[in-house]
Design a protein around this motif. Structure first.
Motif, PDB file in Angstrom:
ATOM      1  N   LEU A  19       0.678  -1.188   0.297  1.00 45.82           N
ATOM      2  CA  LEU A  19      -0.174   0.282  -0.315  1.00 45.82           C
ATOM      3  C   LEU A  19       0.715   1.270  -0.445  1.00 45.82           C
ATOM      4  CD1 LEU A  19      -3.523  -0.947   2.595  1.00 45.82           C
ATOM      5  CD2 LEU A  19      -3.182  -0.773   0.617  1.00 45.82           C
ATOM      6  N   ALA A  20       2.567   1.235   0.705  1.00 42.57           N
ATOM      7  CA  ALA A  20       3.007   2.174   0.875  1.00 42.57           C
ATOM      8  C   ALA A  20       2.825   3.220  -0.680  1.00 42.57           C
ATOM      9  CB  ALA A  20       3.935   2.232   1.613  1.00 42.57           C
ATOM     10  N   THR A  21       3.057   1.888  -1.291  1.00 40.70           N
ATOM     11  CA  THR A  21       4.410   2.242  -2.766  1.00 40.70           C
ATOM     12  C   THR A  21       3.170   2.286  -3.955  1.00 40.70           C
ATOM     13  OG1 THR A  21       3.423   0.149  -3.577  1.00 40.70           O
ATOM     14  CG2 THR A  21       5.863   0.575  -2.354  1.00 40.70           C
ATOM     15  N   ILE A  22       1.829   2.467  -3.660  1.00 38.43           N
ATOM     16  CA  ILE A  22       1.052   2.617  -4.782  1.00 38.43           C
ATOM     17  C   ILE A  22       0.717   4.199  -5.344  1.00 38.43           C
ATOM     18  CG2 ILE A  22      -1.488   2.998  -5.361  1.00 38.43           C
ATOM     19  CD1 ILE A  22      -1.188   0.238  -3.673  1.00 38.43           C
ATOM     20  N   LEU A  23       0.228   5.122  -3.870  1.00 31.70           N
ATOM     21  CA  LEU A  23       0.042   6.207  -4.591  1.00 31.70           C
ATOM     22  C   LEU A  23       1.997   7.457  -4.821  1.00 31.70           C
ATOM     23  CD1 LEU A  23      -2.487   7.026  -2.267  1.00 31.70           C
ATOM     24  CD2 LEU A  23      -2.916   6.731  -4.872  1.00 31.70           C
ATOM     25  N   LYS A  24       2.295   7.158  -4.407  1.00 37.41           N
ATOM     26  CA  LYS A  24       4.482   7.614  -4.638  1.00 37.41           C
ATOM     27  C   LYS A  24       4.824   7.337  -5.275  1.00 37.41           C
ATOM     28  CE  LYS A  24       4.523   7.786   0.545  1.00 37.41           C
ATOM     29  NZ  LYS A  24       3.804   7.157   1.131  1.00 37.41           N
ATOM     30  N   PRO A  69      -1.702  -6.130  -5.631  1.00 43.75           N
ATOM     31  CA  PRO A  69      -2.142  -5.695  -6.574  1.00 43.75           C
ATOM     32  C   PRO A  69      -3.772  -5.755  -5.918  1.00 43.75           C
ATOM     33  CG  PRO A  69      -0.660  -5.971  -7.432  1.00 43.75           C
ATOM     34  CD  PRO A  69      -0.604  -7.259  -6.856  1.00 43.75           C
ATOM     35  N   PHE A  70      -4.834  -6.656  -6.218  1.00 40.71           N
ATOM     36  CA  PHE A  70      -5.883  -7.025  -6.069  1.00 40.71           C
ATOM     37  C   PHE A  70      -5.885  -6.960  -4.527  1.00 40.71           C
ATOM     38  CE2 PHE A  70      -9.369  -8.291  -8.422  1.00 40.71           C
ATOM     39  CZ  PHE A  70     -10.281  -8.291  -8.185  1.00 40.71           C
ATOM     40  N   ALA A  71      -5.429  -6.835  -3.806  1.00 48.41           N
ATOM     41  CA  ALA A  71      -6.060  -7.004  -2.416  1.00 48.41           C
ATOM     42  C   ALA A  71      -6.049  -5.791  -2.428  1.00 48.41           C
ATOM     43  CB  ALA A  71      -4.477  -7.786  -1.474  1.00 48.41           C
ATOM     44  N   ILE A  77     -10.675   0.681  -1.648  1.00 48.51           N
ATOM     45  CA  ILE A  77     -11.800   0.681  -1.862  1.00 48.51           C
ATOM     46  C   ILE A  77     -12.465   0.922  -0.208  1.00 48.51           C
ATOM     47  CG2 ILE A  77     -14.656  -0.266  -2.203  1.00 48.51           C
ATOM     48  CD1 ILE A  77     -12.936  -1.377  -4.481  1.00 48.51           C
ATOM     49  N   HIS A  78     -12.592   0.552   0.967  1.00 48.47           N
ATOM     50  CA  HIS A  78     -12.755   0.542   1.779  1.00 48.47           C
ATOM     51  C   HIS A  78     -12.598   1.247   2.774  1.00 48.47           C
ATOM     52  CE1 HIS A  78     -13.750  -0.891   6.104  1.00 48.47           C
ATOM     53  NE2 HIS A  78     -12.388  -0.494   6.126  1.00 48.47           N
ATOM     54  N   THR A  79     -11.434   2.157   2.358  1.00 53.90           N
ATOM     55  CA  THR A  79     -10.691   2.829   3.063  1.00 53.90           C
ATOM     56  C   THR A  79     -11.572   4.208   2.422  1.00 53.90           C
ATOM     57  OG1 THR A  79      -7.953   2.454   3.380  1.00 53.90           O
ATOM     58  CG2 THR A  79      -8.175   4.342   3.215  1.00 53.90           C
ATOM     59  N   PHE A 123      -9.704   1.025  -8.332  1.00 47.91           N
ATOM     60  CA  PHE A 123     -10.073  -0.176  -9.906  1.00 47.91           C
ATOM     61  C   PHE A 123      -8.126  -0.116 -11.096  1.00 47.91           C
ATOM     62  CE2 PHE A 123     -13.972   0.033  -8.657  1.00 47.91           C
ATOM     63  CZ  PHE A 123     -15.065  -0.545  -8.930  1.00 47.91           C
ATOM     64  N   PHE A 124      -7.564   1.146 -11.019  1.00 42.50           N
ATOM     65  CA  PHE A 124      -7.322   0.425 -12.580  1.00 42.50           C
ATOM     66  C   PHE A 124      -5.833  -0.271 -11.132  1.00 42.50           C
ATOM     67  CE2 PHE A 124      -2.410   2.161 -12.994  1.00 42.50           C
ATOM     68  CZ  PHE A 124      -1.885   2.267 -14.131  1.00 42.50           C
ATOM     69  N   VAL A 125      -5.547  -0.490  -9.721  1.00 46.75           N
ATOM     70  CA  VAL A 125      -4.917  -1.296  -9.196  1.00 46.75           C
ATOM     71  C   VAL A 125      -5.106  -2.595  -9.683  1.00 46.75           C
ATOM     72  CG1 VAL A 125      -3.410  -1.884  -6.871  1.00 46.75           C
ATOM     73  CG2 VAL A 125      -3.753   0.461  -7.874  1.00 46.75           C
ATOM     74  N   MET A 126      -6.322  -3.249  -9.467  1.00 50.84           N
ATOM     75  CA  MET A 126      -6.547  -4.298  -9.377  1.00 50.84           C
ATOM     76  C   MET A 126      -6.602  -4.891 -10.755  1.00 50.84           C
ATOM     77  SD  MET A 126     -10.071  -4.781  -7.135  1.00 50.84           S
ATOM     78  CE  MET A 126     -10.874  -2.964  -7.732  1.00 50.84           C
TER      79      MET A 126
END
Ligand code: GRG
Length: 298
Positions: A19-24, A69-71, A77-79, A123-126
């Motif tokens: 998760l820490a890498t997804i938006l950076k 990535p799907f996880a 979505i939950h956040t 959705f992009f990440v999944m």
């Protein structure tokens, strides 16, 4: 630590590292909305939806790490749903996951945008799995994403929340309360479990047992969430207790009382684990973590 708590911690670490890498890195000039998204995404939480997803994949002998990535998409979505649920126009809460809520730190405008960003980007990440999964599995990926899309939206969390918001201030019957929970809370748990089964190309009879499992998991989870709002420890929960009563919300304890609510949670947990036992020994870990989660006081 028991084997179950060690497993849960290891999965939480795995998910949080990704998760820490997804938006950076945060791109200028829009960096503030990236900070707002990461503020809530990296604020902790139990990470139950991605953990259920990865655990079901393992039960089907899939390499769960390949689906990380799907996880993470499920947790995004939950956040988003928590950020929007905390807004002044909805529950108007100040604390979440032991921290100030998103709008208290970034303002309502950026909290709305952060939720929108997390939902859209999930959705992009999944779908990024399309680059790494075998071509033969791509139809399974589409079916899994379709399941999540309905569960987050028009046949799930969104509709459940809409009915909940419309019911504000009204006394609900048990059936109305169950409807709201089934969609608002249960649907995303359901999609987390069933998307994993779809990706593992599970048989229809396995999918229906998992549906039975996760439906009862969701019911027990929600009853316990309601009970903890009455008797829980604020420090452990990371949010104030007593908020349901303050907001005049109908809950399991307000309809059934604490004792009957506890009994209802115990029988829903038993129905959940019974369904898993019919799936055989590969689902023992899922059964153990289910018992652990549903005995939580955090
Ligand atoms: C904004 C469309 C939209 C929906 C919001 C899920 C939701 C709908 C609102 C959350 C309100 C709430 C407290 C629901 C009760 C059950 C629940 C989902 C609790 C939070 O989930 P946990 O316990 O939280 O898994 P952590 O922080 O551990 O991830």
């Amino acid at each position: 630590m028991t084997a179950v708590t060690e497993y849960l911690q290891s999965q939480k670490d795995l998910i949080e590292a990704k998760l820490a890498t997804i938006l950076k890195p945060y791109p200028e000039p829009a960096a503030r909305v990236f900070q707002a998204m990461d503020y809530s995404l990296l604020a902790g939480g139990k990470r139950l939806r991605p953990i259920l997803f990865l655990t079901v994949l393992r039960a089907f002998h899939k390499k769960a790490e390949d689906y990380l990535p799907f996880a993470c998409g499920l947790e995004m979505i939950h956040t988003y749903s928590l950020i929007h649920d905390d807004l002044p126009a909805m529950d108007d809460d100040d604390l979440r996951r032991g921290h100030l809520t998103n709008h208290k730190v970034f303002g309502e405008d950026f909290a709305i945008l952060a939720g929108d960003g997390l939902l859209t980007h999930s959705f992009f990440v999944m779908l990024s799995l399309r680059k790494t999964l075998p071509v033969a599995d791509l139809a399974l990926l589409l079916a899994a994403v379709e399941k999540v899309s309905l569960a987050a939206g028009l046949q799930g969390m969104l509709t459940g929340q809409a009915v909940d918001v419309a019911a504000e201030g009204k006394d609900l019957s048990l059936a109305e309360l169950q409807y709201i929970h089934k969609y608002k809370t249960g649907a995303l748990f359901g999609a987390s479990v069933i998307a994993a089964a779809i990706l593992a190309d599970a048989k229809p009879e396995e999918i229906s047992l998992l549906e039975e499992y996760v439906e009862n998991f969701g019911v027990a989870f929600q009853i316990i969430d309601d009970i903890l709002d009455v008797v829980g420890d604020e420090a452990k929960l990371g949010k104030p207790v007593g908020s349901d009563e303050k907001n005049h919300k109908t809950t399991y304890p307000s309809i059934l009382g604490l004792e009957e609510s506890r009994k209802a949670a115990i029988s829903a947990t038993a129905r959940a684990t019974d369904a898993l036992s019919k799936l055989g020994g590969d689902f023992k870990l899922l059964s153990d973590i289910t018992n652990h989660i549903l005995n939580r006081d955090f």
